[in-house]
Design a protein around this motif. Structure first.
Motif, PDB file in Angstrom:
ATOM      1  N   ILE A 323       0.840  -1.197   0.000  1.00 39.00           N
ATOM      2  CA  ILE A 323       0.000   0.000   0.000  1.00 39.00           C
ATOM      3  C   ILE A 323       0.877   1.251   0.000  1.00 39.00           C
ATOM      4  O   ILE A 323       0.610   2.218  -0.726  1.00 39.00           O
ATOM      5  N   GLN A 324       1.928   1.238   0.817  1.00 36.63           N
ATOM      6  CA  GLN A 324       2.844   2.379   0.836  1.00 36.63           C
ATOM      7  C   GLN A 324       3.591   2.503  -0.498  1.00 36.63           C
ATOM      8  O   GLN A 324       3.806   3.615  -0.997  1.00 36.63           O
ATOM      9  N   TYR A 325       3.984   1.383  -1.078  1.00 31.34           N
ATOM     10  CA  TYR A 325       4.708   1.408  -2.351  1.00 31.34           C
ATOM     11  C   TYR A 325       3.839   2.006  -3.458  1.00 31.34           C
ATOM     12  O   TYR A 325       4.315   2.780  -4.291  1.00 31.34           O
ATOM     13  N   ASN A 326       2.572   1.659  -3.460  1.00 28.53           N
ATOM     14  CA  ASN A 326       1.680   2.093  -4.542  1.00 28.53           C
ATOM     15  C   ASN A 326       1.078   3.481  -4.324  1.00 28.53           C
ATOM     16  O   ASN A 326       0.623   4.106  -5.287  1.00 28.53           O
ATOM     17  N   THR A 327       1.049   3.956  -3.081  1.00 29.22           N
ATOM     18  CA  THR A 327       0.350   5.219  -2.814  1.00 29.22           C
ATOM     19  C   THR A 327       1.236   6.320  -2.245  1.00 29.22           C
ATOM     20  O   THR A 327       0.845   7.491  -2.289  1.00 29.22           O
ATOM     21  N   ILE A 328       2.408   5.998  -1.695  1.00 31.76           N
ATOM     22  CA  ILE A 328       3.233   7.001  -1.026  1.00 31.76           C
ATOM     23  C   ILE A 328       4.597   7.168  -1.668  1.00 31.76           C
ATOM     24  O   ILE A 328       5.033   8.287  -1.946  1.00 31.76           O
ATOM     25  N   ILE A 329       5.297   6.055  -1.923  1.00 34.36           N
ATOM     26  CA  ILE A 329       6.678   6.114  -2.404  1.00 34.36           C
ATOM     27  C   ILE A 329       6.705   6.675  -3.823  1.00 34.36           C
ATOM     28  O   ILE A 329       6.032   6.151  -4.723  1.00 34.36           O
ATOM     29  N   PRO A 330       7.480   7.750  -4.087  1.00 36.75           N
ATOM     30  CA  PRO A 330       7.561   8.314  -5.451  1.00 36.75           C
ATOM     31  C   PRO A 330       8.438   7.451  -6.355  1.00 36.75           C
ATOM     32  O   PRO A 330       9.321   6.727  -5.892  1.00 36.75           O
ATOM     33  N   HIS A 331       8.198   7.561  -7.660  1.00 34.55           N
ATOM     34  CA  HIS A 331       8.934   6.789  -8.655  1.00 34.55           C
ATOM     35  C   HIS A 331       9.563   7.749  -9.661  1.00 34.55           C
ATOM     36  O   HIS A 331       8.890   8.657 -10.162  1.00 34.55           O
ATOM     37  N   HIS A 332      10.824   7.540  -9.963  1.00 35.19           N
ATOM     38  CA  HIS A 332      11.495   8.384 -10.941  1.00 35.19           C
ATOM     39  C   HIS A 332      10.833   8.281 -12.312  1.00 35.19           C
ATOM     40  O   HIS A 332      10.729   9.270 -13.038  1.00 35.19           O
ATOM     41  N   SER A 333      10.405   7.072 -12.688  1.00 37.71           N
ATOM     42  CA  SER A 333       9.807   6.887 -14.014  1.00 37.71           C
ATOM     43  C   SER A 333       8.461   7.573 -14.150  1.00 37.71           C
ATOM     44  O   SER A 333       7.973   7.761 -15.268  1.00 37.71           O
ATOM     45  N   LEU A 334       7.850   7.962 -13.016  1.00 37.90           N
ATOM     46  CA  LEU A 334       6.552   8.636 -13.040  1.00 37.90           C
ATOM     47  C   LEU A 334       6.672  10.107 -12.663  1.00 37.90           C
ATOM     48  O   LEU A 334       5.685  10.720 -12.238  1.00 37.90           O
ATOM     49  N   GLY A 335       7.861  10.648 -12.794  1.00 36.62           N
ATOM     50  CA  GLY A 335       8.038  12.050 -12.431  1.00 36.62           C
ATOM     51  C   GLY A 335       8.009  12.274 -10.934  1.00 36.62           C
ATOM     52  O   GLY A 335       7.469  13.293 -10.462  1.00 36.62           O
ATOM     53  N   LEU A 336       8.578  11.329 -10.165  1.00 39.61           N
ATOM     54  CA  LEU A 336       8.614  11.397  -8.702  1.00 39.61           C
ATOM     55  C   LEU A 336       7.202  11.528  -8.106  1.00 39.61           C
ATOM     56  O   LEU A 336       6.962  12.300  -7.186  1.00 39.61           O
ATOM     57  N   LYS A 337       6.302  10.722  -8.651  1.00 40.70           N
ATOM     58  CA  LYS A 337       4.946  10.617  -8.111  1.00 40.70           C
ATOM     59  C   LYS A 337       4.659   9.162  -7.785  1.00 40.70           C
ATOM     60  O   LYS A 337       5.165   8.258  -8.454  1.00 40.70           O
ATOM     61  N   PRO A 338       3.855   8.888  -6.771  1.00 40.71           N
ATOM     62  CA  PRO A 338       3.474   7.498  -6.501  1.00 40.71           C
ATOM     63  C   PRO A 338       2.559   6.971  -7.604  1.00 40.71           C
ATOM     64  O   PRO A 338       1.864   7.751  -8.270  1.00 40.71           O
ATOM     65  N   PRO A 339       2.533   5.663  -7.811  1.00 40.30           N
ATOM     66  CA  PRO A 339       1.770   5.100  -8.934  1.00 40.30           C
ATOM     67  C   PRO A 339       0.288   5.471  -8.930  1.00 40.30           C
ATOM     68  O   PRO A 339      -0.262   5.827  -9.975  1.00 40.30           O
ATOM     69  N   VAL A 340      -0.374   5.377  -7.769  1.00 41.43           N
ATOM     70  CA  VAL A 340      -1.811   5.641  -7.734  1.00 41.43           C
ATOM     71  C   VAL A 340      -2.098   7.103  -8.068  1.00 41.43           C
ATOM     72  O   VAL A 340      -3.029   7.420  -8.823  1.00 41.43           O
ATOM     73  N   ARG A 341      -1.287   8.001  -7.538  1.00 40.44           N
ATOM     74  CA  ARG A 341      -1.498   9.420  -7.828  1.00 40.44           C
ATOM     75  C   ARG A 341      -1.280   9.698  -9.312  1.00 40.44           C
ATOM     76  O   ARG A 341      -2.073  10.420  -9.949  1.00 40.44           O
ATOM     77  N   TRP A 342      -0.209   9.139  -9.897  1.00 39.87           N
ATOM     78  CA  TRP A 342       0.046   9.330 -11.322  1.00 39.87           C
ATOM     79  C   TRP A 342      -1.092   8.762 -12.154  1.00 39.87           C
ATOM     80  O   TRP A 342      -1.510   9.354 -13.156  1.00 39.87           O
ATOM     81  N   LEU A 343      -1.603   7.612 -11.732  1.00 44.54           N
ATOM     82  CA  LEU A 343      -2.675   6.967 -12.482  1.00 44.54           C
ATOM     83  C   LEU A 343      -3.952   7.800 -12.451  1.00 44.54           C
ATOM     84  O   LEU A 343      -4.609   7.986 -13.476  1.00 44.54           O
ATOM     85  N   MET A 344      -4.296   8.352 -11.303  1.00 45.54           N
ATOM     86  CA  MET A 344      -5.517   9.136 -11.196  1.00 45.54           C
ATOM     87  C   MET A 344      -5.409  10.475 -11.923  1.00 45.54           C
ATOM     88  O   MET A 344      -6.401  11.015 -12.393  1.00 45.54           O
ATOM     89  N   GLU A 345      -4.185  10.993 -12.034  1.00 48.38           N
ATOM     90  CA  GLU A 345      -4.008  12.259 -12.743  1.00 48.38           C
ATOM     91  C   GLU A 345      -4.045  12.077 -14.261  1.00 48.38           C
ATOM     92  O   GLU A 345      -4.541  12.951 -14.976  1.00 48.38           O
TER      93      GLU A 345
END
Length: 360
Positions: A323-345
């Motif tokens: 849950i933390q990996y998918n919703t909190i931890i930022p990812h370089h490949s997503l522009g330093l955004k967590p996956p769920v946030r990037w997906l919803m945007e």
């Protein structure tokens, strides 16, 4: 080397084959180009056509004669087969062919180069001309059984095992891409401690970078299929069965036994596509391999004792980390955004349940 089609004895096969040859796009383009040259010849004459297209006078008049005889249609200019009408017949005596077979039986499946060395001495002793190495290779290839010996194997009940047939799998196509939540790469992680083995099956979305994982007591397909079923429940698999537009979901895995039988059967039950990587090609599943490194460095290495002592508690902690990996931890490949946030945007239409780990 001459080859024959599987259906070469079926009546009417070659007639159908000729029709297929006529429909060949490459041949049609060649015929259209030839027709263009003849039209240019009619309009501008011989010298201009020879200079523009580099064709001879003989070729031009031969094409005109062909159209006059068979009709002014483009398909009459399609290139024909260039194979010779009279093919050469092998001049190798049958006694030499029998000796090649004998050598292949005496030394099972010996290569043509080694057969050539042994055959030279035999031909010299019998005053015969020894065929070349390439000729020996063609003789072996033309034989119905390829002069190949396959040893018989006996099972536990004394029955002869049949030779195992090659299994053709649906390989990963080049440049495979998919929308978020529609492609899941999967792999397994093995940990060994004092002779005990535990496995973690991982699922990863290469587009949205969403991860899912479950600790398993074994890599048997009855356990991996349960992990897959838990993921499909989060993806509303039951609803996907009746929605043809959503059946583009596919899974990518290597050729491990944990992704066969019940695992693959469950995918077929839900009409989902299963792609396989080529053997010894981990780069074809690079996103999941990278996720395996992350989950090992950030979670498994710190909770490995629970994996062998309390698997249920291990999965509970793993669920919190996911849950933390998918919703909190930022990812370089997503522009330093967590996956769920990037997906919803970027894909607000993706309203789905997120990963949940089920204890077995």
């Amino acid at each position: 080397m001459q080859t024959r089609n599987l259906w070469y004895r079926v009546k009417g096969f070659y007639s159908v084959k000729k029709l297929g040859y006529l429909l060949d796009m490459k041949n049609i383009k060649d015929a259209q180009y030839r027709m263009k040259i003849l039209h240019f010849f009619d309009s501008y004459g011989l010298d201009a056509t020879k200079e523009a297209f580099g064709v001879s006078r003989r070729t031009l008049f031969r094409g005109k004669a062909l159209l006059k005889k068979k009709g002014n249609h483009t398909t009459n200019l399609m290139p024909k087969s260039c194979s010779p009408k009279n093919k050469r017949i092998s001049q190798v005596p049958d006694i030499v062919t029998k000796e090649i077979r004998r050598l292949r039986e005496a030394y099972p499946n010996l290569g043509k180069a080694k057969v050539h060395v042994l055959l030279q001495e035999w031909c010299k002793a019998n005053n015969l001309k020894c065929p070349a190495e390439s000729t020996i290779g063609r003789i072996i290839a033309k034989a119905k059984d390829k002069m190949r010996l396959v040893p018989y194997r006996i099972d536990s009940k004394g029955r002869v095992k049949k030779p195992k047939k090659r299994d053709f799998k649906n390989r990963k196509p080049k440049g495979l891409t998919a929308k978020p939540m529609n492609l899941w790469a999967t792999d397994t992680i093995e940990r060994v401690c004092e002779g005990m083995r535990r496995y973690i099956i991982t699922f990863f979305d290469p587009t949205a970078r969403i991860g899912f994982a479950v600790g398993l007591p074994s890599k048997a397909t009855k356990w991996t299929s349960k992990a897959l079923e838990a993921l499909l429940q989060g993806l509303h698999a039951n609803e996907l069965e009746s929605d043809d537009s959503q059946r583009t979901i596919c899974f990518l895995s290597d050729n491990g036994s944990e992704f066969c039988k019940e695992f693959d059967a469950l995918l077929q039950t839900h009409n989902l596509t299963h792609y396989w990587t080529y053997p010894r090609s981990p780069k074809m599943n690079a996103h999941c391999e990278r996720f395996n490194r992350t989950i090992q460095e950030q979670f498994i290495d710190w909770n490995e004792d629970l994996l062998f002592t309390d698997l249920e508690l291990f999965n509970e902690k793993l669920s919190d980390w996911l849950i933390q990996y998918n919703t909190i931890i930022p990812h370089h490949s997503l522009g330093l955004k967590p996956p769920v946030r990037w997906l919803m945007e970027n894909y607000p239409e993706c309203q789905r349940l997120w990963t949940n780990t089920t204890s077995f």
